[in-house]
Design an enzyme around this catalytic site. Sequence first.
Site, PDB file in Angstrom:
ATOM      1  CD  GLU A  38     -32.414  31.666  14.976  1.00 22.76           C
ATOM      2  OE1 GLU A  38     -32.406  32.715  14.678  1.00 22.76           O
ATOM      3  OE2 GLU A  38     -32.812  31.310  16.036  1.00 22.76           O
ATOM      4  CB  THR A  82     -33.853  35.884  17.454  1.00 27.51           C
ATOM      5  OG1 THR A  82     -33.683  34.458  17.044  1.00 27.51           O
ATOM      6  CG2 THR A  82     -33.437  37.007  16.262  1.00 27.51           C
ATOM      7  CG  HIS A 200     -35.589  28.651  14.795  1.00 24.61           C
ATOM      8  ND1 HIS A 200     -36.726  27.889  15.460  1.00 24.61           N
ATOM      9  CD2 HIS A 200     -35.523  29.904  15.345  1.00 24.61           C
ATOM     10  CE1 HIS A 200     -37.093  28.733  16.506  1.00 24.61           C
ATOM     11  NE2 HIS A 200     -36.493  29.912  16.373  1.00 24.61           N
ATOM     12  CG  ASP A 259     -29.641  33.468  17.168  1.00 23.21           C
ATOM     13  OD1 ASP A 259     -29.107  32.328  17.149  1.00 23.21           O
ATOM     14  OD2 ASP A 259     -30.939  33.823  17.286  1.00 23.21           O
ATOM     15  CG  HIS A 260     -30.544  31.341  20.611  1.00 26.09           C
ATOM     16  ND1 HIS A 260     -30.975  30.438  20.248  1.00 26.09           N
ATOM     17  CD2 HIS A 260     -31.020  32.746  19.743  1.00 26.09           C
ATOM     18  CE1 HIS A 260     -31.855  30.554  19.325  1.00 26.09           C
ATOM     19  NE2 HIS A 260     -32.229  32.106  19.046  1.00 26.09           N
TER      20      HIS A 260
END
Length: 432
Positions: A38, A82, A200, A259-260
């Site tokens: 994440e 996500t 996150h 993911d980012h």
Amino acid sequence: TSKDLDKVKAFLAQNDIPANASYYGTQKGKNVFVIHLESFQQFLIDYKVDGKEVTPNLNAFYHDQNTLSFDNFYNQVGQGKTSDAEMMQENSLYGLSTGSAMTKYGTANTFEATPAILGQQGYTTAAFHGDVSTFWNRNNTYKSFGYNYFFSKDYYPNSENPNYSVGYGLKDKIFLKDSAQYIEQLPQPFYAKLITVTNHYPYGLDKQNIDFPATNTGDSTVDGYVQTAHYLDQSFGELMDYLKKTGLYDNSTFVLYGDHYGISENHKPAIAKLLGKDSVNNYDLANFQKVPFMIHGTGLQGGINHTYGGEIDMMPTLMHLLGVSTDGMTLFGHDLLSPQNQQTVVFRNGDWVTPTYTKYRNEYFDTKSGQQVYMKDNPALQAMAKRIQSYADQSLSYSDKVITGDLLRFDKTRLNFAKVNKSSYDYNKKNA
Ligand code: GP9
Ligand code: MN
């Protein structure tokens, strides 16, 4: 209509490239772990704070001789974050220009997703996530993707105890430890996707789990990032230690990806501080979109691979390593191991990166030197930008058509592909 699908297929055929014969099928039949890291950015790899590595376990994995690690790999998500990463990883389809494709189209659409394809190859498929099943419409979308099982928050012991969760869900250490208990019971070969969540925004952690110094950029939303990243790294290390003991480590292929971004572009002064620069420009910000992509397998010829690519390319790369032909599949990415890979990274907003030029927020840069370049008086750039922009725009719009028009329901060319029977899956803990 099926005519629309024909146009998509014609575009994909024009851009088709062969697999790399020396890698093809080298991981065939092995269990597959997909570990979704994440908000994990590439800059964290080998990054140090006060002389200490933030992510020692992931760093060791990244440099392992049996890990293929990509260091020019970009996230390509849009607003679906996500869920866009998942859409690309499982289907090699882009997220949409607004909203989340999984939320809007995950329930009703026909997909030819990785779990369904591997299911046909005899794999048992399961997704694991420590949040409620409904987030990003996973509970419906995973049925369309063909997942046999989806273990969400309800499946984990003590998940109602607030001490077991932080932010969006279960703490990664607990989540990965308990997921391993389920994974061990899956019939082999299996395809297991683990979506972590502790790293996150807003990067909070209870005191007893903080085991790393915060950065001191002066930006409070940024400074905890290395602490939760370190916690994610520890959780990953514990999982690997456990899998080594059970023997699963040796007969599995591991796919890891970020993911980012974790730190948005609203934090430029803090980003500059983290990177040791006075300020950041659009070239730095484009680079800052890099995320890890690693594939590990016993016997796999590893090393750091500099090919430019992104999340859309994960599926064809993995399929070929598993010896699954992608002929006839509607995939917008390309095998990163193919010697003929064109190395064109398309961002969801139409910006792009190639090994020669980078286009980011309407500015152009020399990708190698980072120097800004200008269209005026630069015929080489003009020609290339025209060609790449057209490819980028077409890729995005054809991918959008596949999703918004539910075009894969017309796919007659893949006669051997058994349609996913969504109603045959039940992820409800009460019925398990
Ligand atoms: C929640 C999680 C977060 O279930 O996967 O998604 P994100 O906010 O990163 O898109
Ligand atoms: Mn995310």
